[in-house]
Structure formats: structure tokens, C-alpha cells
Design a protein around this motif. Structure first.
Motif, PDB file in Angstrom:
ATOM      1  N   ARG A 162       0.870  -1.380   0.044  1.00 43.08           N
ATOM      2  CA  ARG A 162      -0.093  -0.016   0.050  1.00 43.08           C
ATOM      3  C   ARG A 162       0.905   1.134   0.140  1.00 43.08           C
ATOM      4  O   ARG A 162       1.915   1.404   0.677  1.00 43.08           O
ATOM      5  N   ARG A 163       0.703   1.944  -1.095  1.00 44.31           N
ATOM      6  CA  ARG A 163       1.284   3.458  -1.106  1.00 44.31           C
ATOM      7  C   ARG A 163       0.381   4.457  -1.695  1.00 44.31           C
ATOM      8  O   ARG A 163      -0.381   4.097  -2.505  1.00 44.31           O
ATOM      9  N   ARG A 164       0.558   5.457  -1.098  1.00 47.90           N
ATOM     10  CA  ARG A 164      -0.353   6.780  -1.531  1.00 47.90           C
ATOM     11  C   ARG A 164       0.357   7.476  -2.905  1.00 47.90           C
ATOM     12  O   ARG A 164       1.602   7.695  -2.556  1.00 47.90           O
ATOM     13  N   LEU A 165      -0.365   7.733  -4.112  1.00 46.92           N
ATOM     14  CA  LEU A 165       0.153   8.277  -5.177  1.00 46.92           C
ATOM     15  C   LEU A 165      -0.577   9.576  -5.350  1.00 46.92           C
ATOM     16  O   LEU A 165      -1.572   9.586  -5.116  1.00 46.92           O
ATOM     17  N   GLU A 166       0.231  10.512  -6.000  1.00 46.59           N
ATOM     18  CA  GLU A 166      -0.365  11.726  -6.494  1.00 46.59           C
ATOM     19  C   GLU A 166      -0.310  11.905  -8.076  1.00 46.59           C
ATOM     20  O   GLU A 166       0.665  11.711  -8.619  1.00 46.59           O
ATOM     21  N   TYR A 182       2.241   9.149 -11.772  1.00 39.30           N
ATOM     22  CA  TYR A 182       2.202   9.527 -10.461  1.00 39.30           C
ATOM     23  C   TYR A 182       3.570   9.757  -9.772  1.00 39.30           C
ATOM     24  O   TYR A 182       4.443   8.860 -10.185  1.00 39.30           O
ATOM     25  N   VAL A 184       5.235   9.006  -5.932  1.00 49.57           N
ATOM     26  CA  VAL A 184       4.871   8.343  -4.818  1.00 49.57           C
ATOM     27  C   VAL A 184       5.050   9.270  -3.493  1.00 49.57           C
ATOM     28  O   VAL A 184       5.967   9.814  -3.468  1.00 49.57           O
ATOM     29  N   THR A 185       4.262   9.390  -2.824  1.00 54.92           N
ATOM     30  CA  THR A 185       4.018  10.638  -1.590  1.00 54.92           C
ATOM     31  C   THR A 185       4.740   9.855  -0.386  1.00 54.92           C
ATOM     32  O   THR A 185       5.085  10.680   0.444  1.00 54.92           O
ATOM     33  N   GLU A 187       3.111   8.812   1.961  1.00 50.30           N
ATOM     34  CA  GLU A 187       2.129   8.746   3.036  1.00 50.30           C
ATOM     35  C   GLU A 187       1.455   7.581   3.230  1.00 50.30           C
ATOM     36  O   GLU A 187       1.269   6.931   2.129  1.00 50.30           O
ATOM     37  N   PRO A 188       0.994   7.328   4.317  1.00 49.11           N
ATOM     38  CA  PRO A 188       0.378   6.055   4.573  1.00 49.11           C
ATOM     39  C   PRO A 188      -1.223   5.892   3.893  1.00 49.11           C
ATOM     40  O   PRO A 188      -1.929   7.172   3.744  1.00 49.11           O
ATOM     41  N   VAL A 189      -1.827   4.933   3.420  1.00 47.38           N
ATOM     42  CA  VAL A 189      -2.861   4.739   2.773  1.00 47.38           C
ATOM     43  C   VAL A 189      -4.013   4.606   4.048  1.00 47.38           C
ATOM     44  O   VAL A 189      -3.903   3.816   4.854  1.00 47.38           O
TER      45      VAL A 189
END
Length: 189
Positions: A162-166, A182, A184-185, A187-189
Motif C-alpha cells: 500500500r502506497r499513496r500516489l499523487e 504518479y 509516490v508521496t 504517505e500511509p494509505v
């Protein structure tokens, strides 16, 4: 400092190859290939697993083929100018220039390469990319979604990670392919 970029051409349902290992459905047309070339210009080093490396060795001599389209010759020149690192326990030697063989993936070495590089690095192949993503090394994910559903096969992105993307860019091509870019930020999901 260089960025580590994972780029892949995938089916709409997220596979690089179907259950039989075929990926001919993902062959880019001239428009997509020219765009891939532009994205590849900043790449100074490619990191590959064995299978992806074996597929990519085609580019070592692609510039020698007669009557190839300009985008093919252009990518061959980019390939020849870049360094390559292949991670494999089964290869005895590499068959391409500017290529180093490593027996195991070392996240700390990749961190150093990123820090010391004035060019970007690219990770190719879903298994190696999964290791790099899990180690927090991938800065950007670029997916080319092909207008096809294959129903199973080799996944483009790792399961159970799990990874948060922008989303920072997108582009639609005439053949129905969509490019999504994207960062890769972290930040936790």
C-alpha cells in the motif's frame, strides 16, 4: 539527485503479460513509442530483473535493422547510451554493453546511486519494481494502460503493498492508450 521511476505498459486490468506470457497486445504504436522515448531521455541507468533484461536486449542491435521507423532507432540510441544493472542469480554473464550483473537487489546501493546521479534511474520488471517500491525507493510510477482486458497473468503492480500516489500528469493517445504519471508521496494509505 536522480529519481527512480517505474514505468510499465499494462492491460486495463493491470497485467504486463497474459496467463500464457504473451504481451504482443501491448506493443506501442509510433505515437506512444515516440512519447516513451521522450520520457526515457533523462534516464541514465536502467535496473532490470533477468526476464525484463532478456526482453530488452533486443535494443542492443535494433539500430542495425534496415528500414526501422525513427522511433525505434531513437530508442535504440537511448538504450545504448545508458548504463544497465541486471539482478539475477541464474545468469552467468550479460550480453550487452554498459551492463553490470548483480546477484541480489541492494536497496542501499540504489539509494547511493540515486543520491550521486545527475540523471534519473528506471526500474524495469514487476518483481524488481515490487522490491524497490517496498524499500521506499520508487519516486514515480508511470503506467501506460492499453485498451485490452486479459483476465490474468503477470501483474504490473505488486499485491499487498500500500502506497499513496499523487497524479501529476495524464495523456490519451489516438489508439486508446492512456498514460498516467504518479509521484509516490510516501504517505500511509
Amino acid at each position: 539527485m536522480g529519481r527512480l521511476i517505474y514505468s510499465a505498459i499494462s492491460s486495463l486490468d493491470g497485467y504486463l503479460a497474459d496467463e500464457e506470457g504473451h504481451f504482443d497486445w501491448s506493443a506501442p504504436d509510433a505515437e506512444v513509442h515516440a512519447f516513451v522515448n521522450e520520457l526515457s531521455r533523462p534516464i541514465g541507468t536502467y535496473l532490470f530483473g533477468r526476464r525484463m533484461y532478456e526482453i530488452m536486449t533486443f535494443w542492443e542491435t535494433a539500430d542495425e535493422l534496415p528500414d526501422e521507423p525513427r522511433e525505434i532507432a531513437d530508442f535504440a540510441a537511448l538504450w545504448l547510451a545508458a548504463d544497465k544493472v541486471v539482478y539475477s542469480t541464474s545468469l552467468d554473464a550479460v550480453s550487452t554493453a554498459r551492463t553490470t550483473l548483480e546477484r541480489s537487489f541492494d536497496p542501499e546501493a540504489v539509494r547511493r546511486w540515486k543520491a550521486e546521479s545527475d540523471r534519473d534511474l528506471s526500474v524495469g520488471g514487476p518483481h524488481l519494481a515490487a522490491e524497490a517500491i517496498a524499500a521506499g525507493l520508487v519516486d514515480e510510477v508511470q503506467l501506460f494502460l492499453s485498451p485490452v482486458i486479459v483476465g490474468g497473468g503477470l501483474r504490473a503492480l505488486p499485491a499487498n503493498l500500500r502506497r499513496r500516489l499523487e497524479l501529476v500528469d495524464e495523456r490519451r493517445f489516438d489508439a486508446g492508450v492512456v498514460h498516467l504519471r504518479y509521484t509516490v508521496t510516501g504517505e500511509p494509505v
